[in-house]
Enzyme design. Structure first.
Site, PDB file in Angstrom:
ATOM      1  N   CYS A   1      52.296 -28.503  37.957  1.00 32.66           N
ATOM      2  CA  CYS A   1      51.340 -28.851  36.892  1.00 32.66           C
ATOM      3  C   CYS A   1      51.376 -27.851  35.747  1.00 32.66           C
ATOM      4  O   CYS A   1      50.827 -28.110  34.690  1.00 32.66           O
ATOM      5  CB  CYS A   1      49.927 -28.893  37.432  1.00 32.66           C
ATOM      6  SG  CYS A   1      49.706 -30.151  38.666  1.00 32.66           S
TER       7      CYS A   1
ATOM      8  N   ASP B   1      49.959 -24.842  35.851  1.00 28.31           N
ATOM      9  CA  ASP B   1      49.031 -23.737  36.069  1.00 28.31           C
ATOM     10  C   ASP B   1      48.534 -23.715  37.500  1.00 28.31           C
ATOM     11  O   ASP B   1      48.291 -24.744  38.118  1.00 28.31           O
ATOM     12  CB  ASP B   1      47.877 -23.696  35.072  1.00 28.31           C
ATOM     13  CG  ASP B   1      47.369 -25.065  34.681  1.00 28.31           C
ATOM     14  OD1 ASP B   1      47.522 -25.985  35.512  1.00 28.31           O
ATOM     15  OD2 ASP B   1      46.820 -25.189  33.587  1.00 28.31           O
TER      16      ASP B   1
ATOM     17  N   CYS C   1      49.114 -20.337  31.240  1.00 25.81           N
ATOM     18  CA  CYS C   1      49.151 -19.947  29.838  1.00 25.81           C
ATOM     19  C   CYS C   1      48.135 -18.846  29.554  1.00 25.81           C
ATOM     20  O   CYS C   1      47.431 -18.380  30.445  1.00 25.81           O
ATOM     21  CB  CYS C   1      48.874 -21.157  28.968  1.00 25.81           C
ATOM     22  SG  CYS C   1      47.269 -21.883  29.277  1.00 25.81           S
TER      23      CYS C   1
ATOM     24  N   CYS D   1      41.341 -25.006  31.578  1.00 25.90           N
ATOM     25  CA  CYS D   1      41.585 -23.690  32.178  1.00 25.90           C
ATOM     26  C   CYS D   1      40.286 -23.128  32.762  1.00 25.90           C
ATOM     27  O   CYS D   1      40.285 -22.501  33.816  1.00 25.90           O
ATOM     28  CB  CYS D   1      42.147 -22.709  31.148  1.00 25.90           C
ATOM     29  SG  CYS D   1      43.795 -23.155  30.575  1.00 25.90           S
TER      30      CYS D   1
END
Lengths: 304, 411
Positions: A35, A37, A62, A106
């Site tokens: 994916c 992350d 990221c 995130c």
């Protein structure tokens, strides 16, 4: 490049608690390398008090994924597990002075890692109930899966419906083509065709509806009805970490106070027009809803 | 930023856009102030500009090796040229409802094709192998089977992410044999690969000014004489009625000059720039473990290398590179805000451990060998720093069974 806040950059360039914890009492793994992350959150928990004495993370991802992980470990240290579970993804984003809408996931991942770690500590199995789709509305970070599910669950028909239920499309309106595509697809599942005109007619109708004065209603009854509308919309706003209270009523003007995430939100004007619409339908008369500070005394401003 | 008082930042993102050459800026400036006439006007203001327009057209003609200068149509950008070419082919041949393209095209072509699919057109997307190469047998088969239904073939000359060069001249001949129009998006190739279009079967070609040291906002559609054509923008008689709208004169003059300079620098690009690129790649591969170049390294643009770093994510690499004063780009999902990594990397089947960690370094003639050494020095510690954070990386290598060791309970 993203317009990251200085806090995001600081946590990315100098991450806190970034290490493997060998003697962890709780491990929360979320995401996957496929994916793009993945986050492992590890906790040291006091067995007596359930206080998180130490937290560490390892993240593949990221800048904002690393920053979210880093700030999360700082936020939960010293909290009990129950206190820590109250940390929302919004809290994580706020602590970072905001994240771009494309990057809100995130912060969601951070919260999920925390839930997974607590479940791991308590010997429970944490269920991920959250599936993420392609981002449709960039103003309010609403993805395709969320829109599809909402359209199905509520039998939505128009772009306007989708905006009212999910906020998607309520900002710059650039995603309306994408929302129409989703509506076309989902409606086709039941053999129905998407009708763009239905949406427009509805918009015109609501604008052209002549104001009907609330006849034969006592002042008390009227204010009670206004209060009832406010109470009706509050849970929805509170879900988004906002709130609304009634400040005063003067003639056809209703003064309200928006707080929390609602104030200053791009959606504020849409929220206000939504409340106004509901009040007009409930009262059967025209009212104007005006946002004011909480301590505003309506009568001082409008007489004369 | 590195210390700005001592070192200039290193710009290695020339496939995204390039610096406007100072000589190009110089020739365009008078067209904002003194030479502001409309080239269509009869008076002297317009007349002089009209002559400059003709010169610019000839400069582009020379770089592309085009037979007639009237085959050059100035547009606003590469995307407009792509859209004009494909939509023109469909409009001119309404009985043909199919398009051949590739899975690795730029969004300027792919998004348009996806949109056309919704409108009922059929799009055949040629697949690529692990090095990003096309299967010409597959192409020949579709051309043969569907020849009467194909309106246009659109294949990029070189890929923007990996630099992989496609055999467009050969493919154009195959299309011509099947009596099918051929368009190529040559935005990355023009100025880097010598071209002689008059001796090819290419019917249409797109180029973009800002990829070859002209400003943004100007492009060209090459349209071979005799190719059936329907304009996208109708209106005035500019560009012989094939692209209406008052000419963006300053930028057209600039593009003409940039083409002239590109022709002069073609040899340098293919020797010196290529040597820098090769040194950069070799230096990075020698000092970083678990990384590899993507695409067809034997057959790619001289200025491009794309390296996949395993177990770390591209945006994080870019942020640290940027901090070290180095500008590059990535095919990771996070840099674009999408969920999937670059469609080019996906199409080549890059392993999932590396798909999110691809970094594109694209050079220009303004780079130096010293800059390459600086990048080679900076990269290893950046990669090490991020791998240290990664749950997939142990002490000095990837953890042994990442699927097992990193195991979300819900998965």
């Amino acid at each position: 490049m993203w317009d990251y806040s200085d806090t995001v950059k600081e946590h990315f360039f100098n991450p806190k608690n970034a290490r493997a914890m060998d003697d962890a009492d709780a491990i929360g793994d979320v995401g996957s390398i496929q994916c793009g992350d993945a986050l492992r959150l590890t906790l040291k928990v006091n067995a007596e008090s359930e206080v998180i004495e130490d937290a560490a993370f390892q993240t593949f991802g990221c800048g904002s994924a690393i920053a979210s992980s880093s700030v999360l470990t700082e936020m939960i240290k010293g909290k009990t597990l129950d206190e820590a579970l109250k940390v929302t993804n919004q809290d994580i984003a706020s602590e970072l002075d905001g994240l771009p809408p494309e990057k809100m996931h995130c912060s969601v991942m951070g919260r999920e890692a925390l839930q997974a770690a607590v479940a791991n500590y308590r010997g429970e199995v944490w269920k991920d109930d959250h599936e993420e789709g392609a981002l449709i509305c960039k103003c309010f970070a609403v993805d395709a899966v969320m829109i599809e599910d909402t359209v199905r669950a509520n039998n939505l028909r128009t772009v306007e419906d989708v905006t009212n239920y999910t906020k998607a499309g309520g900002g710059c309106s650039a995603c309306h083509e994408g929302i129409e595509e989703i509506l076309t697809r989902v409606l086709a599942e039941t053999g129905e065709a998407f009708n763009a005109r239905a949406s427009r007619q509805k918009l015109h109708a609501s604008k052209e509806k002549p104001p009907v004065p609330g006849k034969g209603m006592s002042n008390l009854e009227r204010i009670k009805r206004i209060e009832r509308v406010i109470e009706m919309v509050r849970p929805q706003l509170q879900r988004d970490r906002g709130d609304v209270t009634l400040v005063d009523v003067d003639g056809d003007t209703v003064f309200i106070n928006l707080v929390g995430a609602c104030s200053g939100c791009q959606m504020a004007s849409l929220t206000i027009s939504g409340i106004q619409q509901q009040m007009m339908e409930d009262l059967g008369e025209f009212v104007r809803v005006v946002p004011v500070p909480a301590n505003h005394a309506a009568t001082t401003g409008v007489t004369a | 930023m590195s210390d700005p008082t001592t070192l200039k930042d290193v710009y290695l993102d020339n496939n995204a856009t390039t610096m406007v050459d100072p000589a190009v800026v110089e020739v365009m400036l008078p067209y904002f102030t003194e030479q502001y006439g409309n080239p269509s006007s009869i008076h002297s203001f317009g007349n002089q500009v009209g002559r400059s327009l003709k010169k610019a057209r000839q400069q582009v003609q020379a770089l592309l090796g085009v037979e007639h200068d009237s085959e050059i149509i100035f547009t606003s950008c590469g995307t407009e040229s792509d859209s004009t070419a494909i939509l023109s082919a469909l409009k001119a041949q309404p009985e043909r409802k199919e398009i051949i393209t590739t899975v690795v095209e730029h969004p300027a072509v792919l998004s348009l094709c996806d949109y056309l699919e919704k409108d009922g057109y059929t799009v055949h997307k040629l697949k690529v192998d692990s090095k990003g190469r096309l299967d010409l047998d597959e192409y020949a088969r579709i051309l043969t089977e569907r020849a009467d239904h194909i309106a246009v073939v659109s294949v990029m000359w070189a890929n923007n992410e990996t630099g992989t060069i496609f055999p467009v001249e050969e493919m154009a001949t195959m299309a011509a044999d099947a009596e099918v129009m051929f368009h190529t998006d040559a935005v990355q190739a023009v100025g880097k690969i010598p071209m002689d279009l008059k001796n090819t079967d290419i019917d249409m070609l797109s180029l973009s000014g800002h990829k070859l040291h002209a400003p943004k906002g100007v492009g060209v559609l090459y349209l071979r004489r005799g190719t059936r054509y329907r304009p996208l923008l109708r209106g005035g008689h500019q560009e012989r009625g094939r692209r209406a709208g008052t000419e963006n004169m300053a930028s057209i003059i600039a593009l003409g000059k940039a083409c002239e300079l590109a022709a002069e620098k073609m040899a340098y690009e293919n020797t010196e720039v290529k040597a820098m690129r090769d040194r950069l790649q070799e230096g990075i591969l020698a000092s970083v473990s678990h990384c590899f170049p993507t695409g067809d390294v034997e057959n790619r643009l001289p200025n491009t290398c794309n390296i996949a770093f395993e177990y770390i994510e591209g945006e994080a690499i870019l942020m640290l590179l940027n901090k070290a004063g180095i500008a590059a780009s990535s095919g990771s999902a996070c840099t674009s805000g999408s969920l999937e990594p670059s469609h080019v990397m996906m199409a080549m089947g890059i392993p999932y451990t590396a798909a999110h960690g691809t970094i594109r370094f694209s050079l220009s003639c303004y780079n130096t060998m010293d800059e390459m050494e600086r990048v080679i020095e900076a990269v290893p510690s950046i990669v090490a720093q991020l791998r240290k954070l990664s749950p997939y990386w142990g002490e000095d290598g990837p953890i042994e069974d990442p699927e097992k060791l990193f195991a979300p309970t819900y998965a």
